[in-house]
Design an enzyme around this catalytic site. Sequence first.
Site, PDB file in Angstrom:
ATOM      1  N   THR A 200       0.806  -1.218   0.000  1.00  0.00           N
ATOM      2  CA  THR A 200       0.000   0.000   0.000  1.00  0.00           C
ATOM      3  C   THR A 200       0.839   1.269   0.000  1.00  0.00           C
ATOM      4  O   THR A 200       0.380   2.322  -0.453  1.00  0.00           O
ATOM      5  CB  THR A 200      -0.975   0.019   1.194  1.00  0.00           C
ATOM      6  OG1 THR A 200      -0.240   0.019   2.424  1.00  0.00           O
ATOM      7  CG2 THR A 200      -1.898  -1.188   1.151  1.00  0.00           C
ATOM      8  N   MET A 267      -2.497   5.620  -0.371  1.00  0.00           N
ATOM      9  CA  MET A 267      -3.907   5.239  -0.407  1.00  0.00           C
ATOM     10  C   MET A 267      -4.061   3.755  -0.077  1.00  0.00           C
ATOM     11  O   MET A 267      -4.372   2.922  -0.926  1.00  0.00           O
ATOM     12  CB  MET A 267      -4.514   5.602  -1.758  1.00  0.00           C
ATOM     13  CG  MET A 267      -4.764   7.091  -1.883  1.00  0.00           C
ATOM     14  SD  MET A 267      -5.885   7.679  -0.564  1.00  0.00           S
ATOM     15  CE  MET A 267      -5.665   9.449  -0.687  1.00  0.00           C
ATOM     16  N   HIS A 268      -3.844   3.461   1.217  1.00  0.00           N
ATOM     17  CA  HIS A 268      -3.904   2.089   1.704  1.00  0.00           C
ATOM     18  C   HIS A 268      -5.295   1.472   1.502  1.00  0.00           C
ATOM     19  O   HIS A 268      -5.443   0.406   0.900  1.00  0.00           O
ATOM     20  CB  HIS A 268      -3.568   2.056   3.205  1.00  0.00           C
ATOM     21  CG  HIS A 268      -2.375   2.843   3.611  1.00  0.00           C
ATOM     22  ND1 HIS A 268      -1.090   2.387   3.459  1.00  0.00           N
ATOM     23  CD2 HIS A 268      -2.267   4.077   4.183  1.00  0.00           C
ATOM     24  CE1 HIS A 268      -0.240   3.284   3.924  1.00  0.00           C
ATOM     25  NE2 HIS A 268      -0.936   4.313   4.365  1.00  0.00           N
ATOM     26  N   ASP A 269      -6.307   2.140   2.041  1.00  0.00           N
ATOM     27  CA  ASP A 269      -7.631   1.527   2.129  1.00  0.00           C
ATOM     28  C   ASP A 269      -8.364   1.425   0.790  1.00  0.00           C
ATOM     29  O   ASP A 269      -9.051   0.417   0.547  1.00  0.00           O
ATOM     30  CB  ASP A 269      -8.484   2.276   3.148  1.00  0.00           C
ATOM     31  CG  ASP A 269      -7.886   2.215   4.549  1.00  0.00           C
ATOM     32  OD1 ASP A 269      -7.041   1.331   4.796  1.00  0.00           O
ATOM     33  OD2 ASP A 269      -8.256   3.048   5.388  1.00  0.00           O
ATOM     34  N   PHE A 271      -7.064   0.727  -1.974  1.00  0.00           N
ATOM     35  CA  PHE A 271      -6.515  -0.460  -2.627  1.00  0.00           C
ATOM     36  C   PHE A 271      -7.149  -1.727  -2.076  1.00  0.00           C
ATOM     37  O   PHE A 271      -7.536  -2.627  -2.830  1.00  0.00           O
ATOM     38  CB  PHE A 271      -4.997  -0.513  -2.455  1.00  0.00           C
ATOM     39  CG  PHE A 271      -4.368  -1.755  -3.041  1.00  0.00           C
ATOM     40  CD1 PHE A 271      -4.322  -1.927  -4.409  1.00  0.00           C
ATOM     41  CD2 PHE A 271      -3.855  -2.742  -2.221  1.00  0.00           C
ATOM     42  CE1 PHE A 271      -3.760  -3.084  -4.967  1.00  0.00           C
ATOM     43  CE2 PHE A 271      -3.292  -3.885  -2.758  1.00  0.00           C
ATOM     44  CZ  PHE A 271      -3.244  -4.063  -4.132  1.00  0.00           C
TER      45      PHE A 271
END
Length: 341
Positions: A200, A267-269, A271
């Site tokens: 991420t 943009m971890h979430d 993905f």
Amino acid sequence: MSTVPLILDVDTGIDDALALLYLVSSPEAEILTVASTGGNVPTAQVAANNLAWLDLCGRPDVEVTLGSEVPLVGELRTTEDTHGPQGLGYAELAPSTRSLAHRDSATAWVEVARARPGEVVGLVTGPLTNLALALRLEPELPTLLRRLVVMGGAFNHPGNTTPKSEWNVSVDPEAAKAVFDAFSAAPPERRPLVCPLDVTETLEMTPEHVRRLAEAAGSLPAELLSEDDPVGRRSRTGNPVLRVLVDAIRFYMEFHREHGHGYIAHMHDPFAAAVALDPTLARTRRATVDVELTGTLTRGCTVADWSGMWGRPANADVAVSTDPDAFFDLLIERVGAHLCL
């Protein structure tokens, strides 16, 4: 297009908000319920954000539940320095006029999974507290769910909370361990898919991505974020959803710059949300994952046995790479088209 029924468990949160918008913008996503977990901000604020954001995004029909106010062990830690005083950076949402669901988040996990056995994908983009509590109510969740997707952990990568731990796991390591232990019972085709920092943090949203997203949404004037802008500048777009999103992302980019990452936003979430709908977006490697609870320097560290040294069966498919350009193209296309409606 076949639908993907979803339980979402979030700690909204700037990148959680974009993940929710991505799913609202995806025709195959059937959002059954949204659970609220304390993490980025306290649980009550997360729930308020979820209600108001879903209202603004055109989905006031989606149930929002309130989850646990504390981790399984100890006090809740939050990170307003990363996500702003209310969790959405500089953005301000009008309070929702609707109420939270009567059932709590752990109960919602259980009842939704029981109602549609083998169909529902669980997506957790915050601490795993609610799911750990749900497992106490229904130990069969690992076989009732179609799959679990988790944003969390760091394996061959530094942590973002301590040198060895990622935020979501660090907030409630006992919950994370309980989930990974329980999901060892899931059949191989239903192993949890874990999206760690290793992947991420390759997903760097830039001002150019924001410009393209606004252009795809038909926004005027153009959204031209720059690291030379005054701190706290606000969006002037006429699109209310995009305005909230851009004001949130600007705060996130300023935070990343202050911590040496450049004027970008990981943009971890979003993905993890995209992977919940299409697992082929991530290249994965199976492993046996466990969580360190007692290490003086390593509490909250996720440890992967890639080679079977522990003699325990694999309990996760860990994302090890993706194509960031393809991901952002997909996100911009979907969210932009939705905001044009």
